[in-house]
Design an enzyme around this catalytic site. Structure first.
Site, mmCIF file in Angstrom:
data_model
loop_
_atom_site.group_PDB
_atom_site.id
_atom_site.type_symbol
_atom_site.label_atom_id
_atom_site.label_comp_id
_atom_site.label_asym_id
_atom_site.label_seq_id
_atom_site.Cartn_x
_atom_site.Cartn_y
_atom_site.Cartn_z
ATOM 1 N N ASN A 80 0.850 -1.237 -0.012
ATOM 2 C CA ASN A 80 -0.188 0.063 0.060
ATOM 3 C C ASN A 80 0.920 1.322 -0.133
ATOM 4 O O ASN A 80 1.489 1.488 0.912
ATOM 5 C CB ASN A 80 -0.894 -0.257 1.116
ATOM 6 C CG ASN A 80 -1.670 1.080 1.355
ATOM 7 O OD1 ASN A 80 -1.979 1.855 0.497
ATOM 8 N ND2 ASN A 80 -2.227 1.292 2.566
ATOM 9 N N TRP A 81 0.768 1.899 -1.073
ATOM 10 C CA TRP A 81 1.832 3.105 -1.318
ATOM 11 C C TRP A 81 1.281 4.389 -0.838
ATOM 12 O O TRP A 81 1.806 5.491 -0.829
ATOM 13 C CB TRP A 81 2.249 3.185 -2.950
ATOM 14 C CG TRP A 81 3.339 2.068 -3.194
ATOM 15 C CD1 TRP A 81 3.790 1.148 -2.091
ATOM 16 C CD2 TRP A 81 3.549 1.761 -4.614
ATOM 17 N NE1 TRP A 81 4.500 0.306 -3.251
ATOM 18 C CE2 TRP A 81 4.518 0.658 -4.603
ATOM 19 C CE3 TRP A 81 3.360 2.168 -5.763
ATOM 20 C CZ2 TRP A 81 5.137 0.209 -5.779
ATOM 21 C CZ3 TRP A 81 3.661 1.633 -6.926
ATOM 22 C CH2 TRP A 81 4.823 0.554 -6.722
ATOM 23 N N LYS A 82 -0.050 4.372 -0.359
ATOM 24 C CA LYS A 82 -0.693 5.234 -0.026
ATOM 25 C C LYS A 82 -0.787 6.607 -0.772
ATOM 26 O O LYS A 82 -0.738 6.619 -2.133
ATOM 27 C CB LYS A 82 -0.288 5.710 1.685
ATOM 28 C CG LYS A 82 -0.471 4.591 2.413
ATOM 29 C CD LYS A 82 -0.032 4.739 3.915
ATOM 30 C CE LYS A 82 0.005 3.314 4.707
ATOM 31 N NZ LYS A 82 -0.004 3.572 5.882
ATOM 32 N N HIS A 100 -9.825 1.327 4.945
ATOM 33 C CA HIS A 100 -8.426 1.651 5.650
ATOM 34 C C HIS A 100 -8.703 2.485 6.689
ATOM 35 O O HIS A 100 -9.623 3.495 6.636
ATOM 36 C CB HIS A 100 -7.564 1.973 4.626
ATOM 37 C CG HIS A 100 -6.238 2.050 5.315
ATOM 38 N ND1 HIS A 100 -5.907 2.814 6.047
ATOM 39 C CD2 HIS A 100 -5.183 1.104 4.887
ATOM 40 C CE1 HIS A 100 -4.351 2.471 6.173
ATOM 41 N NE2 HIS A 100 -4.245 1.500 5.660
ATOM 42 N N GLU A 132 -6.865 4.840 7.891
ATOM 43 C CA GLU A 132 -6.577 6.169 7.568
ATOM 44 C C GLU A 132 -7.999 6.923 6.670
ATOM 45 O O GLU A 132 -8.323 8.167 6.995
ATOM 46 C CB GLU A 132 -5.556 6.402 6.634
ATOM 47 C CG GLU A 132 -4.277 6.127 7.509
ATOM 48 C CD GLU A 132 -3.219 5.741 6.604
ATOM 49 O OE1 GLU A 132 -3.121 5.374 5.443
ATOM 50 O OE2 GLU A 132 -2.101 5.186 7.222
ATOM 51 N N GLU A 182 -5.719 -4.884 10.807
ATOM 52 C CA GLU A 182 -4.810 -3.825 10.902
ATOM 53 C C GLU A 182 -5.119 -3.139 12.025
ATOM 54 O O GLU A 182 -6.008 -2.277 12.102
ATOM 55 C CB GLU A 182 -4.676 -2.924 9.839
ATOM 56 C CG GLU A 182 -4.525 -3.572 8.308
ATOM 57 C CD GLU A 182 -4.019 -2.412 7.579
ATOM 58 O OE1 GLU A 182 -2.692 -2.604 7.230
ATOM 59 O OE2 GLU A 182 -4.812 -1.474 7.299
ATOM 60 N N GLY A 193 2.178 2.365 10.890
ATOM 61 C CA GLY A 193 3.227 3.387 10.786
ATOM 62 C C GLY A 193 3.953 3.526 12.205
ATOM 63 O O GLY A 193 4.675 4.719 12.092
ATOM 64 N N SER A 232 3.313 -2.131 10.499
ATOM 65 C CA SER A 232 4.751 -1.829 10.749
ATOM 66 C C SER A 232 5.388 -3.360 10.419
ATOM 67 O O SER A 232 6.158 -3.612 10.988
ATOM 68 C CB SER A 232 4.830 -1.708 12.080
ATOM 69 O OG SER A 232 4.442 -0.312 12.441
ATOM 70 N N GLY A 283 2.894 -1.157 4.334
ATOM 71 C CA GLY A 283 2.857 0.294 4.066
ATOM 72 C C GLY A 283 4.387 0.809 3.697
ATOM 73 O O GLY A 283 4.775 0.713 2.678
ATOM 74 N N GLY A 284 4.959 1.453 4.816
ATOM 75 C CA GLY A 284 6.165 2.176 4.887
ATOM 76 C C GLY A 284 7.188 1.080 4.305
ATOM 77 O O GLY A 284 7.889 1.499 3.381
HETATM 78 C C1 PEP Z 1 -1.170 0.237 6.261
HETATM 79 O O1 PEP Z 1 -1.316 1.532 6.460
HETATM 80 O O2 PEP Z 1 -1.763 -0.434 5.571
HETATM 81 C C2 PEP Z 1 0.209 -0.291 6.990
HETATM 82 C C3 PEP Z 1 -0.189 -1.314 7.039
HETATM 83 O O3 PEP Z 1 1.237 0.663 6.907
HETATM 84 P P1 PEP Z 1 2.627 0.240 7.719
HETATM 85 O O4 PEP Z 1 3.085 -1.030 7.079
HETATM 86 O O5 PEP Z 1 3.488 1.659 7.397
HETATM 87 O O6 PEP Z 1 2.298 0.235 9.193
#
Ligand code: PEP
Length: 267
Positions: A11-13, A105, A107, A179, A185, A226, A247-248
Site C-alpha cells: 500500500n503506497w498510500k 482503511h 486512514e 490492521e 506506521g 509495521s 505500507g512503509g
Molecule cells: C497500512 O497502512 O496499511 C500499513 C500497514 O502501514 P505500515 O506498514 O506503514 O504500518
C-alpha cells in the site's frame, strides 16, 4: 488457513507521484521475476501493488507486461457512474486492470470520516464484480485495545461491513486485513500470538455465516501494521496468516522484495 496462495499487498498510500510509482513498479517486477526463477518450487506468493489513483494506469502497464504482480486500488465508490465529484467507479478500475480494492482503511475512517454504511456499500459493490476482490480493513485503536474492547470492535466492524454478504452464500473471494490502528506506521507491530487469536476469532465469525468449506476456499485473513523484512515471517508463514498489507516497508524496491523473498523462503 486458506487454500489460496499467501498475499502480499504493497500500500503506497499518497507517498509517490506517477513517475516514482512507475520506477518502483519496474524495479519490483524485475526482482520478483528473478526470485520466482530461482525459487520456482516455492514461489507461490501473490504480489499486489496498490498505488494512488493517478498512478494506477502506469503501474498496471508494468504489471501486465511483466506478469510479476497484480494491481489494487486504495478505495472506490459504490455507484457505477453519476454525479459524484472526485470519486472513482469500479467500472473505471476494472478497465485499468485493477483486481483488488482496499475498503475501510483506518486512514480513510480517520481522515475522511468514512462511515460503516459507506464501507458496507463499497464492499457489496466490489463483491458484485466478478473481476475484483475486496480487501476489508478492520482494526482496533490504542484505547480500545487498552480497554479490552478489541474483539467487540472487530466484531462490530466486520458485521456491519458484511451485513449484506452474510445473508448470501459466499461465491467470490474476499480478503480481511486485520490492521490494529496502533501498529500502523509506528514501527511496533502486533505479536504473532495476538494475531493468531484474532484470526481465529474473525475466521469463526465468517464460518458461522458462510461455513468452513467456503471460508477455506475463498477467504484470506491477512495482517497489516509495521510489517518489515525482519518481522514478515512472524505473520506470513505456514499455519499463521494468509498474507500481509505493507505500507512503509513497501516504498523501496530492495525493502519490499526482501519481504517477498522472505515469505517465499518460508513456504
Ligand atoms: C497500512 O497502512 O496499511 C500499513 C500497514 O502501514 P505500515 O506498514 O506503514 O504500518
Amino acid at each position: 488457513m486458506s487454500s489460496l496462495p499467501p498475499l502480499l499487498l504493497a500500500n503506497w498510500k499518497m507517498n509517490l507521484c506517477v513517475s516514482e510509482s512507475r520506477s518502483l513498479a519496474r524495479a519490483i517486477a524485475k526482482s520478483v521475476l528473478n526470485a520466482r526463477k530461482n525459487k520456482s518450487t516455492r514461489a507461490n506468493v501473490q504480489v499486489v501493488l496498490v498505488p494512488s489513483f493517478t498512478a494506477l494506469d502506469a503501474v498496471a502497464r508494468v504489471g501486465s507486461r511483466s506478469g510479476a504482480f497484480s494491481i489494487g486500488a486504495q478505495d472506490c465508490f459504490w455507484e457505477e457512474r453519476g454525479a459524484y465529484t472526485g470519486e472513482e467507479s469500479v467500472c473505471s478500475l476494472r478497465e485499468i486492470g485493477v483486481s483488488f480494492v482496499l475498503i475501510g482503511h483506518s486512514e480513510r475512517r480517520q481522515y475522511v470520516n468514512e462511515s460503516n454504511e459507506a464501507i458496507r456499500k463499497k464492499i457489496e459493490c466490489v463483491s458484485n464484480d466478478s473481476t475484483m476482490i475486496p480487501v476489508l480493513c478492520i482494526g482496533e485503536n490504542h484505547s480500545q485495545k487498552v480497554l479490552g474492547k478489541r474483539k467487540s470492535v472487530l466484531q462490530q466492524q466486520l458485521l456491519s461491513a458484511l451485513k449484506g454478504l452474510f445473508q448470501r452464500r459466499l461465491t467470490r473471494e474476499i480478503v480481511i486485513a486485520y490492521e490494529p490502528v496502533w501498529a500502523i506506521g509506528t514501527g511496533v507491530p502486533a505479536t504473532a500470538v495476538d494475531c493468531a487469536e484474532v484470526y481465529r476469532y474473525i475466521r469463526g465469525l465468517m464460518e458461522n455465516a458462510w461455513g468452513a468449506a467456503a471460508v477455506g476456499r475463498l477467504c484470506r485473513i491477512i495482517y497489516g501494521g509495521s510489517v518489515s523484512e525482519s518481522t514478515v515471517t512472524d505473520f506470513v508463514s505456514k499455519d499463521i496468516s494468509d498474507g500481509a498489507l505493507i505500507g512503509g516497508a513497501s516504498l523501496t524496491a530492495s525493502g519490499f522484495t526482501r519481504i517477498v523473498h522472505g515469505v517465499m523462503d518460508s513456504l
